[in-house]
Design a protein around this motif. Structure first.
Motif, PDB file in Angstrom:
ATOM      1  N   PHE A   1      -5.175  -6.122   1.729  1.00 57.29           N
ATOM      2  CA  PHE A   1      -6.592  -6.076   1.353  1.00 57.29           C
ATOM      3  C   PHE A   1      -6.978  -7.251   0.467  1.00 57.29           C
ATOM      4  N   ASN A   2      -6.146  -7.576  -0.511  1.00 58.00           N
ATOM      5  CA  ASN A   2      -6.533  -8.606  -1.478  1.00 58.00           C
ATOM      6  C   ASN A   2      -6.461 -10.027  -0.926  1.00 58.00           C
ATOM      7  N   ARG A   3      -6.123 -10.161   0.340  1.00 64.42           N
ATOM      8  CA  ARG A   3      -6.124 -11.475   0.988  1.00 64.42           C
ATOM      9  C   ARG A   3      -7.314 -11.650   1.925  1.00 64.42           C
ATOM     10  N   HIS A   4      -8.259 -10.719   1.842  1.00 61.07           N
ATOM     11  CA  HIS A   4      -9.428 -10.787   2.722  1.00 61.07           C
ATOM     12  C   HIS A   4     -10.712 -10.659   1.929  1.00 61.07           C
TER      13      HIS A   4
ATOM     14  N   ILE B   1     -18.183 -10.359  -0.896  1.00 58.33           N
ATOM     15  CA  ILE B   1     -17.365 -10.497  -2.091  1.00 58.33           C
ATOM     16  C   ILE B   1     -16.073 -11.234  -1.756  1.00 58.33           C
ATOM     17  N   GLY B   2     -15.664 -12.119  -2.655  1.00 58.20           N
ATOM     18  CA  GLY B   2     -14.442 -12.850  -2.475  1.00 58.20           C
ATOM     19  C   GLY B   2     -13.214 -11.988  -2.721  1.00 58.20           C
ATOM     20  N   MET B   3     -12.049 -12.602  -2.521  1.00 57.82           N
ATOM     21  CA  MET B   3     -10.804 -11.840  -2.581  1.00 57.82           C
ATOM     22  C   MET B   3     -10.558 -11.219  -3.950  1.00 57.82           C
ATOM     23  N   ARG B   4     -10.920 -11.948  -4.991  1.00 64.55           N
ATOM     24  CA  ARG B   4     -10.660 -11.448  -6.349  1.00 64.55           C
ATOM     25  C   ARG B   4     -11.911 -10.854  -6.983  1.00 64.55           C
ATOM     26  N   GLY B   5     -13.008 -10.863  -6.242  1.00 65.81           N
ATOM     27  CA  GLY B   5     -14.239 -10.255  -6.747  1.00 65.81           C
ATOM     28  C   GLY B   5     -15.115 -11.164  -7.568  1.00 65.81           C
ATOM     29  N   SER B   6     -14.759 -12.415  -7.685  1.00 68.61           N
ATOM     30  CA  SER B   6     -15.542 -13.323  -8.513  1.00 68.61           C
ATOM     31  C   SER B   6     -16.633 -14.041  -7.731  1.00 68.61           C
ATOM     32  N   THR B   7     -16.505 -14.132  -6.430  1.00 64.66           N
ATOM     33  CA  THR B   7     -17.526 -14.736  -5.579  1.00 64.66           C
ATOM     34  C   THR B   7     -18.377 -13.623  -4.990  1.00 64.66           C
ATOM     35  N   LEU B   8     -19.670 -13.679  -5.269  1.00 66.46           N
ATOM     36  CA  LEU B   8     -20.576 -12.622  -4.822  1.00 66.46           C
ATOM     37  C   LEU B   8     -21.814 -13.243  -4.190  1.00 66.46           C
ATOM     38  N   TYR B   9     -22.226 -12.687  -3.059  1.00 66.14           N
ATOM     39  CA  TYR B   9     -23.466 -13.108  -2.427  1.00 66.14           C
ATOM     40  C   TYR B   9     -24.276 -11.861  -2.061  1.00 66.14           C
ATOM     41  N   TYR B  10     -25.590 -12.016  -2.129  1.00 65.65           N
ATOM     42  CA  TYR B  10     -26.498 -10.917  -1.759  1.00 65.65           C
ATOM     43  C   TYR B  10     -27.637 -11.464  -0.911  1.00 65.65           C
ATOM     44  N   SER B  11     -28.117 -10.630  -0.017  1.00 67.10           N
ATOM     45  CA  SER B  11     -29.331 -11.004   0.700  1.00 67.10           C
ATOM     46  C   SER B  11     -30.501 -10.897  -0.261  1.00 67.10           C
ATOM     47  N   ASP B  12     -31.562 -11.625   0.029  1.00 63.33           N
ATOM     48  CA  ASP B  12     -32.728 -11.607  -0.852  1.00 63.33           C
ATOM     49  C   ASP B  12     -33.330 -10.209  -0.961  1.00 63.33           C
ATOM     50  N   SER B  13     -33.208  -9.432   0.098  1.00 64.89           N
ATOM     51  CA  SER B  13     -33.843  -8.114   0.117  1.00 64.89           C
ATOM     52  C   SER B  13     -33.174  -7.101  -0.819  1.00 64.89           C
TER      53      SER B  13
ATOM     54  N   THR C   1     -25.126  -3.817  -5.985  1.00 65.79           N
ATOM     55  CA  THR C   1     -23.978  -4.478  -6.587  1.00 65.79           C
ATOM     56  C   THR C   1     -22.740  -4.208  -5.746  1.00 65.79           C
ATOM     57  N   ILE C   2     -22.097  -5.271  -5.322  1.00 65.10           N
ATOM     58  CA  ILE C   2     -20.861  -5.139  -4.560  1.00 65.10           C
ATOM     59  C   ILE C   2     -19.680  -5.311  -5.510  1.00 65.10           C
ATOM     60  N   SER C   3     -18.613  -4.559  -5.245  1.00 65.30           N
ATOM     61  CA  SER C   3     -17.406  -4.686  -6.050  1.00 65.30           C
ATOM     62  C   SER C   3     -16.215  -4.244  -5.215  1.00 65.30           C
ATOM     63  N   ARG C   4     -15.036  -4.486  -5.752  1.00 66.34           N
ATOM     64  CA  ARG C   4     -13.826  -4.084  -5.033  1.00 66.34           C
ATOM     65  C   ARG C   4     -12.741  -3.714  -6.033  1.00 66.34           C
ATOM     66  N   ASP C   5     -11.861  -2.828  -5.576  1.00 67.78           N
ATOM     67  CA  ASP C   5     -10.686  -2.461  -6.351  1.00 67.78           C
ATOM     68  C   ASP C   5      -9.480  -2.757  -5.466  1.00 67.78           C
ATOM     69  N   ASN C   6      -8.825  -3.852  -5.721  1.00 74.07           N
ATOM     70  CA  ASN C   6      -7.715  -4.255  -4.860  1.00 74.07           C
ATOM     71  C   ASN C   6      -6.499  -3.337  -4.990  1.00 74.07           C
ATOM     72  N   ASP C   7      -6.386  -2.663  -6.110  1.00 73.71           N
ATOM     73  CA  ASP C   7      -5.282  -1.703  -6.262  1.00 73.71           C
ATOM     74  C   ASP C   7      -5.481  -0.486  -5.374  1.00 73.71           C
ATOM     75  N   LYS C   8      -6.737  -0.179  -5.064  1.00 79.03           N
ATOM     76  CA  LYS C   8      -7.059   0.992  -4.244  1.00 79.03           C
ATOM     77  C   LYS C   8      -7.462   0.611  -2.816  1.00 79.03           C
ATOM     78  N   ASN C   9      -7.419  -0.677  -2.498  1.00 77.94           N
ATOM     79  CA  ASN C   9      -7.835  -1.152  -1.164  1.00 77.94           C
ATOM     80  C   ASN C   9      -9.238  -0.657  -0.807  1.00 77.94           C
ATOM     81  N   THR C  10     -10.112  -0.715  -1.765  1.00 82.66           N
ATOM     82  CA  THR C  10     -11.439  -0.131  -1.583  1.00 82.66           C
ATOM     83  C   THR C  10     -12.538  -1.097  -1.987  1.00 82.66           C
ATOM     84  N   LEU C  11     -13.577  -1.114  -1.171  1.00 83.73           N
ATOM     85  CA  LEU C  11     -14.788  -1.894  -1.391  1.00 83.73           C
ATOM     86  C   LEU C  11     -15.916  -0.932  -1.726  1.00 83.73           C
ATOM     87  N   TYR C  12     -16.816  -1.371  -2.602  1.00 85.57           N
ATOM     88  CA  TYR C  12     -17.935  -0.515  -3.003  1.00 85.57           C
ATOM     89  C   TYR C  12     -19.267  -1.236  -2.840  1.00 85.57           C
ATOM     90  N   LEU C  13     -20.315  -0.443  -2.724  1.00 82.74           N
ATOM     91  CA  LEU C  13     -21.673  -0.972  -2.782  1.00 82.74           C
ATOM     92  C   LEU C  13     -22.515   0.021  -3.571  1.00 82.74           C
TER      93      LEU C  13
END
Length: 125
Positions: free
Chosen positions: A29-32, A51-63, A69-81
């Motif tokens: 997971f943490n390589r994608h 979101i980037g692999m480590r969560g530091s790169t973030l992009y959002y659509s204007d809408s 807010t997007i985030s991820r927990d690489n220890d849990k292999n989980t993405l959030y919105l």
């Protein structure tokens, strides 16, 4: 094999909030990098956030900028919105996607090789 499973959708009143989750298995997971897309009835699929692999790169659509807010927990292999201040235009099927190619923009679905089945978000006005 790779499995991508979204959860957390539902019916919410305008102005409310929802948190989507996406659990990924079958790959490192943490390589994608990851993204959320959505598709409303009669409309094309659109990119929502990335979101980037480590969560530091973030992009959002204007809408959704400033509301989601997007985030991820690489220890849990989980993405959030986290979705706040929802309105009727946010009603759509939301998809989690794993990026497997890096040939186009982050918002181009062609670069994403693994997708979940989607979770429905319905905002009532």
């Amino acid at each position: 094999q790779v499995q991508v499973v979204e959860s957390g959708g539902g019916l919410v009143q305008a102005g409310g909030s929802l948190r989507l989750s996406c659990t990924v298995s079958g790959l490192t997971f943490n390589r994608h990098t990851m993204a959320w897309f959505r598709q409303a009835p009669g409309k094309e699929r659109e990119a929502v956030s990335y979101i980037g692999m480590r969560g530091s790169t973030l992009y959002y659509s204007d809408s959704v900028k400033g509301r989601f807010t997007i985030s991820r927990d690489n220890d849990k292999n989980t993405l959030y919105l986290q979705m706040n201040s929802l309105n009727s235009e946010d009603t759509a099927q939301y998809y989690c996607a794993v990026r497997t190619e890096y040939t186009r923009s982050w918002s181009d679905s062609s670069d994403f090789g693994y997708w979940g089945q989607g979770t429905q978000v319905t905002v009532s006005s």
